[in-house]
Design a protein around this motif. Structure first.
Motif, short mmCIF file in Angstrom:
data_model
loop_
_atom_site.label_atom_id
_atom_site.label_comp_id
_atom_site.label_asym_id
_atom_site.label_seq_id
_atom_site.Cartn_x
_atom_site.Cartn_y
_atom_site.Cartn_z
N SER A 1 0.85 -1.19 0.00
CA SER A 1 0.00 0.00 0.00
C SER A 1 0.89 1.24 0.00
O SER A 1 2.10 1.17 0.24
CB SER A 1 -0.88 0.00 1.24
OG SER A 1 -0.06 0.14 2.37
N ASP B 1 2.70 1.71 3.22
CA ASP B 1 3.83 0.82 3.40
C ASP B 1 5.03 1.26 2.57
O ASP B 1 6.17 1.13 3.00
CB ASP B 1 3.44 -0.61 3.02
CG ASP B 1 2.99 -1.38 4.23
OD1 ASP B 1 2.94 -0.76 5.31
OD2 ASP B 1 2.71 -2.58 4.09
N PHE C 1 6.62 3.96 4.44
CA PHE C 1 7.28 3.41 5.63
C PHE C 1 8.60 2.75 5.27
O PHE C 1 9.63 2.97 5.91
CB PHE C 1 6.34 2.41 6.31
CG PHE C 1 7.00 1.58 7.36
CD1 PHE C 1 7.40 2.14 8.55
CD2 PHE C 1 7.22 0.23 7.14
CE1 PHE C 1 8.01 1.37 9.52
CE2 PHE C 1 7.83 -0.55 8.10
CZ PHE C 1 8.23 0.03 9.28
N ARG C 2 8.57 1.93 4.20
CA ARG C 2 9.80 1.25 3.79
C ARG C 2 10.86 2.26 3.40
O ARG C 2 12.03 2.14 3.79
CB ARG C 2 9.51 0.34 2.59
CG ARG C 2 8.95 -1.01 2.96
CD ARG C 2 8.71 -1.82 1.71
NE ARG C 2 9.96 -2.36 1.18
CZ ARG C 2 10.44 -3.55 1.54
NH1 ARG C 2 9.81 -4.27 2.41
NH2 ARG C 2 11.57 -3.98 1.04
N ALA D 1 12.23 3.91 6.56
CA ALA D 1 13.08 3.02 7.36
C ALA D 1 14.41 2.80 6.66
O ALA D 1 15.48 2.86 7.29
CB ALA D 1 12.35 1.70 7.58
N TYR D 2 14.34 2.56 5.34
CA TYR D 2 15.59 2.34 4.60
C TYR D 2 16.47 3.57 4.69
O TYR D 2 17.68 3.48 4.88
CB TYR D 2 15.30 2.02 3.14
CG TYR D 2 15.34 0.54 2.85
CD1 TYR D 2 16.56 -0.12 2.73
CD2 TYR D 2 14.18 -0.20 2.71
CE1 TYR D 2 16.62 -1.47 2.48
CE2 TYR D 2 14.22 -1.55 2.46
CZ TYR D 2 15.44 -2.18 2.34
OH TYR D 2 15.49 -3.52 2.11
N ALA E 1 16.53 5.83 7.04
CA ALA E 1 17.11 5.97 8.39
C ALA E 1 18.35 5.09 8.51
O ALA E 1 19.41 5.54 8.97
CB ALA E 1 16.08 5.60 9.44
N GLY E 2 18.21 3.83 8.08
CA GLY E 2 19.38 2.95 8.10
C GLY E 2 20.50 3.50 7.25
O GLY E 2 21.68 3.49 7.64
N GLY E 3 20.12 4.03 6.09
CA GLY E 3 21.14 4.58 5.19
C GLY E 3 21.86 5.77 5.80
O GLY E 3 23.09 5.88 5.70
N ILE E 4 21.09 6.64 6.50
CA ILE E 4 21.73 7.82 7.10
C ILE E 4 22.72 7.38 8.18
O ILE E 4 23.83 7.91 8.28
CB ILE E 4 20.66 8.76 7.69
CG1 ILE E 4 19.85 9.40 6.56
CG2 ILE E 4 21.29 9.85 8.53
CD1 ILE E 4 18.65 10.16 7.04
N THR E 5 22.31 6.38 9.00
CA THR E 5 23.21 5.90 10.04
C THR E 5 24.51 5.40 9.44
O THR E 5 25.60 5.73 9.92
CB THR E 5 22.52 4.78 10.83
OG1 THR E 5 21.27 5.25 11.28
CG2 THR E 5 23.36 4.35 12.00
N VAL E 6 24.38 4.59 8.38
CA VAL E 6 25.59 4.08 7.74
C VAL E 6 26.40 5.22 7.15
O VAL E 6 27.63 5.27 7.26
CB VAL E 6 25.20 3.05 6.65
CG1 VAL E 6 26.40 2.67 5.82
CG2 VAL E 6 24.59 1.83 7.30
N SER F 1 12.18 -14.28 20.98
CA SER F 1 11.24 -14.52 22.08
C SER F 1 9.88 -14.77 21.47
O SER F 1 9.54 -14.30 20.40
CB SER F 1 11.19 -13.32 23.00
OG SER F 1 10.50 -12.28 22.38
N GLU F 2 9.09 -15.52 22.19
CA GLU F 2 7.75 -15.84 21.75
C GLU F 2 6.84 -15.64 22.95
O GLU F 2 6.99 -16.31 23.95
CB GLU F 2 7.71 -17.30 21.25
CG GLU F 2 6.46 -17.67 20.52
CD GLU F 2 6.39 -17.02 19.16
OE1 GLU F 2 5.30 -16.93 18.63
OE2 GLU F 2 7.44 -16.58 18.65
N GLY F 3 5.95 -14.69 22.89
CA GLY F 3 5.16 -14.36 24.07
C GLY F 3 3.91 -15.22 24.21
O GLY F 3 3.45 -15.81 23.30
#
Lengths: 441, 349
Positions: B37, B40, B43-44, B47-48, B50-55, B347-349
């Motif tokens: 959608s 999404d 969002f993707r 998120a990508y 954010a990861g890219g900026i950190t790297v 973990s599995e709650g």
């Protein structure tokens, strides 16, 4: 035959009959027939006093105290009479060493070698913990104690150093500019770190894949970044290249570089703890990925995320060396982070204690005590909010959730009840029948 | 019996592999592709990025240090690693002395912090009664958050004067060990108290206190994950508590011990302010840890950044790059060891 007897007979026959005759044939030894199963009846045995399984016996306490006394005596003899050794530290070291030896001997009087090793190692571990924790607590208390004279002058918190010279008494001047600078710098750093750090942690957990593993490796490596290198980086990339002057904003960028990996790692751990079946339930209800993250994953781990951010803040607020290269030292209050030097508390401490003047050093300790209290406050807040896994609620949160659930129930019931009294015709009542069986039809 | 026979037939029918569906020309497995959608997709992307900026930030650190330091590195060449002097203005500079000082301080710090941290971690995870455990854990974690400048203050104003008799004592009785000797240029033993100030020994103690909380919490976490069944097995076989710790807890937590030690080492190598406040900087290699004068790469940067010319700054960048790479290697190894020693974090709650 009672049922119990039948059972015992059957069991005994089973156990003995097949292999009792074969055993002597196998190895030539005749063995006694296995005894019958014996079940103690309750009340058969007298119940003795409960055995103490925790705490030390009186003998242990005697051993410790005796060994300590003997060790002190031995050290005193060695230092005062027999040898030319001097010094309190040497005395303490000799006392400790002879304590270990004498304690081992005392335990060995009544116990075997393993027990001796156990007792001696326990004593060593206790002393390691005591030394480390006492030293750490002493460091903090020392700074707070020495900072006390500066802190009792309340002008420390409202004045700046603009009006005070190195020779002025503590009743003139203060560290208000450093406190304000710290708060401004950490706010800017947080404004960058929180969204970026949590988004990165979400990326590593919710999207995954090879690039996410790479990001995790890189953010792990970033925690290794020496703080002075972060300062050098911002100095070369921001100050030399763009702004050409030291500023509070550059300092907060350097703090961001230090805080980001801490927040990412802590948030990553917290997000990993969110149970997978919560996510699956959300997906099974047909929600999209971002709705799952926004409405399920993040709220579930909210307290842990807050803790992650606060721990990162506590670290970022105390960083000195990145700020040293990027923010510049000033005695004036500067609230504009984009121009002019802006000092922060750790840098102010560093700047004060480089002075030879005792009052400046006292001010330095005052600033350090303020910094410690700030970190302590943040840490306590983190402990109150956090320390719980995702989904573990406090009593208040649980009551709020129950109340919300009741509200939802009332809302749903109200929605279903509305058409029923309004329209009493046959199709409507048929559709309402399953949900309202008390309908007078 | 007929019923049973029918049941058996059904069973065989069930056990038989089903007939493969008739293959029609051109039929393939259905591709499980869904169009995300719009939300999404956003969002993707976020998120990508954010990861890219950190790297990107991390790579930018290395990139800028390399670019800025390249100038000095090209002038100095390999002598950058062998020269002890630091005067970029005359083009003779190198990190041999400061690197040796960094390593000395870090090693002294490890000598103090590793036994203390290991002992404290074992004490907290194995020996202390449960009601004190959480208090001690919070206390140690809090100490990890105390600013380094506070440790530096303590080292400068308390430890400095109080540790000199200890240093004198050690050098008096153990001076025959070369590391503990304090000698002048002619090999003569020095006993003056001023020869024992601002040494790598004092800086090392302060750095040890700074890194010990981190090491303690890494080790404690590793120890507390030792399986309960094996602990109980050892105790049930008649082991004492120390026997249980030695045979179960320590072997299980060895990865955490190594990793924690190296994480602390990485921090000790990069520590700036506490070292800067305590040492009196020198530019010769000094292996006598008790003797006045030491240096470290980060203290060098903090000391010289203000008065440096453009080229001097470039030389400092090169030194920073060397420090960066060393700590990166050490911490990366450490985190690999720690991560490998840990059981699954699912973990599995």
């Amino acid at each position: 035959m009672t049922p119990d007897e039948t059972l015992t007979t059957v069991l005994a026959a089973d156990a003995v009959a097949p292999d009792a005759p074969t055993r002597p044939a196998l190895d030539g030894w005749s063995r006694p027939v296995a005894p019958r199963t014996f079940r103690p009846q309750p009340g058969d045995d007298p119940i003795g006093p409960p055995r103490r399984i925790r705490g030390a016996a009186a003998e242990d306490a005697f051993n410790v105290v005796g060994a300590l006394g003997a060790a002190a005596a031995v050290a005193t003899l060695l230092f005062g009479w027999f040898t030319p050794m001097t010094g309190a530290v040497g005395w303490a070291v000799v006392t400790y060493l002879s304590f270990v030896v004498i304690y081992a001997l005392l335990v060995a009087l009544r116990a075997d070698a393993q027990e001796v090793a156990d007792r001696v190692m326990t004593a060593l571990l206790y002393s390691a913990g005591a030394i480390l924790i006492a030293a750490l607590v002493f460091v903090v208390c020392f700074a707070v104690f020495r900072g006390f004279p500066a802190l009792v002058n309340l002008n420390s918190f409202v004045q700046t150093m603009a009006s005070a010279g190195p020779l002025d008494p503590l009743s003139v001047g203060g560290i208000a500019h450093a406190i304000v600078g710290t708060l401004i710098q950490i706010s800017i750093a947080l404004a960058i770190t929180v969204p970026l750090g949590i988004a990165t942690a979400v990326f590593m957990n919710e999207i995954g894949g090879r690039f996410a593993r790479f990001v995790r490796t890189i953010s792990d490596a970033m925690t290794a970044l020496p703080s002075i290198v972060a300062g050098l980086f911002v100095y070369s990339a921001v100050i030399q290249l763009i702004t050409h002057e030291r500023s509070g904003f550059a300092a907060s960028l350097a703090i961001t570089v230090m805080m980001l990996p801490i927040v990412i790692r802590a948030a990553d751990v917290v997000l990993r703890l969110v149970p997978a079946n919560l996510r699956e339930a959300s997906y099974a209800l047909g929600s999209s990925r971002w709705r799952t993250v926004w409405h399920v994953v993040l709220p579930t781990s909210r307290s842990g995320l807050v803790t992650a951010v606060i721990l990162g803040t506590a670290r970022g607020i105390g960083e000195t060396s990145p700020v040293l290269l990027t923010s510049g030292v000033t005695a004036y209050l500067n609230v504009n982070p984009f121009s002019g030097p802006m000092i922060s508390l750790p840098l102010q401490v560093f700047d004060f204690v480089k002075s030879p003047e005792p009052t400046m050093i006292a001010r330095g300790f005052g600033a350090a005590a303020t910094l410690i209290l700030l970190v302590l406050l943040l840490f306590i807040v983190a402990r109150i909010i956090g320390g719980k896994g995702p989904g573990q609620l406090s009593d208040r949160q649980r009551r709020a959730r129950v109340a919300r659930s009741h509200d939802d129930l009332r809302r749903i019931e109200a929605r279903h009840r509305v058409p029923a009294p309004a329209d009493d015709s046959a199709p409507a009542s048929a559709s309402a029948a399953p949900s309202a069986p008390k309908d007078p039809q | 019996m007929t019923g049973a026979g029918a049941g058996a037939d059904e069973l065989t029918a069930l056990l038989e592999p089903p007939e493969p569906p008739p293959v029609t020309a051109g039929a393939r497995a259905r591709a499980l592709v869904s169009r995300p959608s719009a939300g999404d997709a956003v969002f993707r992307t976020l998120a990508y990025s954010a990861g890219g900026i950190t790297v990107a930030i991390m790579l930018a650190v290395g990139f800028f240090l390399t670019i800025r330091g390249a100038d000095a590195l090209s002038v100095a060449g390999l002598s950058f690693f062998t020269t002890q002097e630091w005067s970029p203005e005359t083009r003779t500079f190198g990190i041999a002395a400061v690197l040796a000082g960094t390593v000395t301080i870090a090693l002294v710090a490890m000598c103090f912090s590793v036994p203390l941290a290991t002992g404290t971690a074992l004490l907290i995870s194995e020996i202390v009664p449960p009601r004190f455990r959480s208090v001690l854990i919070s206390l140690v974690d809090l100490m990890a958050a105390v600013p380094s400048v506070v440790y530096g203050l303590w080292g400068l104003f308390f430890l400095q004067e109080n540790v000199i008799p200890v240093a004198e004592w050690i050098s008096y009785y153990f001076g025959w060990i070369p590391v503990f000797a304090v000698t002048g240029a002619d090999g003569q033993r020095l006993t003056d108290a001023s020869q024992f100030t601002s040494s790598a020994f004092i800086a090392g103690i302060v750095v040890a206190l700074m890194v010990a909380p981190t090491q303690t919490s890494v080790m404690r976490e590793a120890f507390s994950q030792a399986p309960v069944g094996e602990r109980e097995g050892a105790l049930a076989l008649g082991s004492t508590r120390w026997g249980m710790i030695r045979t179960v807890v320590i072997p299980f937590g060895r990865g955490g011990m190594i990793g924690g030690t190296m994480l602390g080492l990485g921090r000790a190598l990069g520590e700036t302010i506490a070292v800067y406040l305590i040492i009196s900087p020198i530019f010769t290699i000094n292996w006598q840890v008790l003797k006045t004068g030491s240096n470290s790469v980060s203290a060098l940067i903090a000391l010289r950044y203000g008065e440096s010319s453009d080229f001097g700054l470039s030389a400092l960048m090169a030194a920073g790059l060397a420090l960066f790479i060393i700590t990166l290697v050490i911490n990366f190894t450490a985190s690999t060891i720690v991560a490998r020693s840990r059981s699954g974090a699912q973990s599995e709650g």
